[in-house]
Design an enzyme around this catalytic site. Structure first.
Site, PDB file in Angstrom:
ATOM      1  N   HIS A 318     -73.449  -0.760-128.251  1.00 14.88           N
ATOM      2  CA  HIS A 318     -72.245  -1.399-128.782  1.00 14.88           C
ATOM      3  C   HIS A 318     -72.490  -2.010-130.155  1.00 14.88           C
ATOM      4  O   HIS A 318     -71.547  -2.172-130.945  1.00 14.88           O
ATOM      5  CB  HIS A 318     -71.729  -2.465-127.814  1.00 14.88           C
ATOM      6  CG  HIS A 318     -70.319  -2.884-128.103  1.00 14.88           C
ATOM      7  ND1 HIS A 318     -69.225  -2.164-127.676  1.00 14.88           N
ATOM      8  CD2 HIS A 318     -69.819  -3.929-128.807  1.00 14.88           C
ATOM      9  CE1 HIS A 318     -68.110  -2.750-128.087  1.00 14.88           C
ATOM     10  NE2 HIS A 318     -68.451  -3.821-128.780  1.00 14.88           N
ATOM     11  N   ARG A 321     -71.585   0.596-132.513  1.00 12.88           N
ATOM     12  CA  ARG A 321     -70.130   0.729-132.550  1.00 12.88           C
ATOM     13  C   ARG A 321     -69.509  -0.383-133.388  1.00 12.88           C
ATOM     14  O   ARG A 321     -68.635  -0.136-134.226  1.00 12.88           O
ATOM     15  CB  ARG A 321     -69.589   0.709-131.120  1.00 12.88           C
ATOM     16  CG  ARG A 321     -68.083   0.876-131.014  1.00 12.88           C
ATOM     17  CD  ARG A 321     -67.702   1.104-129.558  1.00 12.88           C
ATOM     18  NE  ARG A 321     -66.263   1.113-129.356  1.00 12.88           N
ATOM     19  CZ  ARG A 321     -65.476   2.147-129.641  1.00 12.88           C
ATOM     20  NH1 ARG A 321     -65.980   3.236-130.166  1.00 12.88           N
ATOM     21  NH2 ARG A 321     -64.179   2.089-129.406  1.00 12.88           N
ATOM     22  N   TYR A 353     -62.830  -6.409-135.011  1.00 18.44           N
ATOM     23  CA  TYR A 353     -64.114  -6.053-135.595  1.00 18.44           C
ATOM     24  C   TYR A 353     -64.128  -6.192-137.126  1.00 18.44           C
ATOM     25  O   TYR A 353     -65.139  -5.901-137.757  1.00 18.44           O
ATOM     26  CB  TYR A 353     -64.478  -4.610-135.230  1.00 18.44           C
ATOM     27  CG  TYR A 353     -64.767  -4.410-133.772  1.00 18.44           C
ATOM     28  CD1 TYR A 353     -66.069  -4.415-133.287  1.00 18.44           C
ATOM     29  CD2 TYR A 353     -63.724  -4.214-132.855  1.00 18.44           C
ATOM     30  CE1 TYR A 353     -66.332  -4.223-131.944  1.00 18.44           C
ATOM     31  CE2 TYR A 353     -63.985  -4.028-131.510  1.00 18.44           C
ATOM     32  CZ  TYR A 353     -65.275  -4.033-131.055  1.00 18.44           C
ATOM     33  OH  TYR A 353     -65.530  -3.858-129.725  1.00 18.44           O
TER      34      TYR A 353
END
Length: 402
Positions: A318, A321, A353
């Protein structure tokens, strides 16, 4: 066992205060619900949720650890959702269970996040729906039991941003093992061992490069087949959550890493990234004789191993990501494009994000200046004054001496 909660069972284990006959496997809501899920990763995730709920119902640690030693307890781990009589749950039980979920903490002693608790509520609602569909409880009983308010609150996105130097260090560890020639006095056994290391290193480097260049989830990467890879278009056909397909694109350097791996794997149909046999380092094959797919945990093991070798510690898929999405938004890619590449159902998820608002907030705070440490003029500091009691004693001594 928790007060006001129905019985659970561990199928022959005396780990629980009460043991009852398990539900018929053909009418077991637990098995029926897991069978209804298409993704292997979804089955693993929801099985974990239901098993943790079963342990909570039994008054045990949901993660199966011994509270005194902190180590896994086989007796607690044997408690699974398969042998819970889910159809006995009523609204009062579900409310109590929600309360217990709110009290759970992780290994670091931090409360479960709202999203993590809500995932368990989803599992509970779904399995009660299965119990109704199997004719084990009435529609009214089910509807009352699933009427639970979700937990509110948000957390910052999981993981951390990966500096490019750290990714380079991971690739360097792979390259160190991917050497073609050894020393002149290398024995056949040493040569065979080096060849295994080389094959594994080429695969691991391709995995790291693809994760960094595409931001795919680890389960999505594990599910890739050779047919999903198009080197001419530099694309990968990814199957995400709820079996939604999307195309992602990778850099030319990532393509080069994949092509180097394919010199070992070959180009026969099957999993793009494959596991190796424990002995001999051969590509593992499935029941049809094709190169097998990796699973998400194996991808995690690869990243942890290479992270330890590179001296940067275990790495999470992750993190790649989060870095991918953050870099896209930093470079000016619009939110809709970033959302499509990440495979998010909502642009709100992608926006979480975005590092730019945080950077602007930090820059705003940087405009402030801490004032110099200068006392106010004409103000006598308290520490320069003698305490009141000390002044009284000084006056008393003066009167006595007079």
């Amino acid at each position: 066992m928790n007060e006001h909660l129905p019985e659970t069972t561990t199928a022959g284990s005396d780990a629980l205060p009460a043991v009852v006959t398990p539900v018929d496997s053909l009418r077991n809501p637990y098995l029926a619900y897991l069978a209804s899920l298409d993704s292997v990763e979804s089955k693993r995730t929801m099985r974990g949720c239901l098993d943790r709920i079963a342990r909570i119902l039994a008054g045990r640690d949901p993660n199966g650890t011994d509270p005194e030693t902190g180590k896994p307890d086989p007796a607690v781990l044997s408690i699974t959702g398969e042998n819970v009589r889910w159809h006995l749950l009523r609204y009062e039980h579900a409310i109590r269970l929600r309360e217990l979920l709110a009290e759970q903490t992780n290994k670091q002693g931090e409360p479960w996040s709202p999203a993590y608790r809500n995932k368990h509520l989803v599992a509970l609602r779904q399995i009660l729906d299965q119990a109704w569909q199997l004719g084990l409880m009435s529609a009214e009983e089910k509807d009352r039991a699933v009427r639970l308010d979700p937990f509110k609150g948000t957390r910052l996105p999981a993981g951390e941003h990966l500096p490019i130097e750290r990714v380079g260090a991971l690739l360097a560890e792979c390259d160190a093992d991917a050497v073609l020639a050894g020393p002149d006095d290398e024995t056949p056994r040493e040569r065979a061992r080096r060849e295994v290391l080389r094959r594994v290193a080429l695969r691991d480097a391709a995995i790291i490069a693809v994760l960094y260049a595409s931001g795919v989830r680890r389960a999505e990467l594990a599910g890739l087949a050779l047919a999903d890879y198009d080197p001419a278009a530099r694309s990968l056909r990814v199957r995400g959550k709820r079996d939604k397909e999307r195309l992602v694109y990778i850099t030319t350097s990532a393509v080069a890493r994949v092509e180097a791996w394919l010199t070992v794997r070959g180009r026969e149909p099957g999993g793009l990234f494959t596991p190796f046999t424990p002995r001999g380092g051969h590509i593992r094959r499935d029941a049809q004789g094709r190169p097998a797919h990796m699973d998400g945990r194996t991808v995690g093991d690869v990243l942890n191993l290479r992270g330890e070798q590179a001296g940067v510690g275990p790495q999470a898929a992750h993190d790649f990501r989060r870095t991918f999405i953050g870099e896209l938004l930093d470079s000016g890619v619009d939110l809709a494009t970033a959302q499509a590449l990440a495979g998010h159902a909502s642009p709100t998820t992608t926006a979480r994000y975005d590092r730019r608002p945080e950077r602007r907030r930090r820059e705003a705070v940087d405009q402030l200046r801490t004032p110099p440490a200068v006392p106010l003029p004409g103000v006598v500091r308290k520490r320069d004054k003698p305490p009141a009691r000390q002044e009284d004693e000084t006056r008393s001594r003066g009167r006595r001496s007079g």
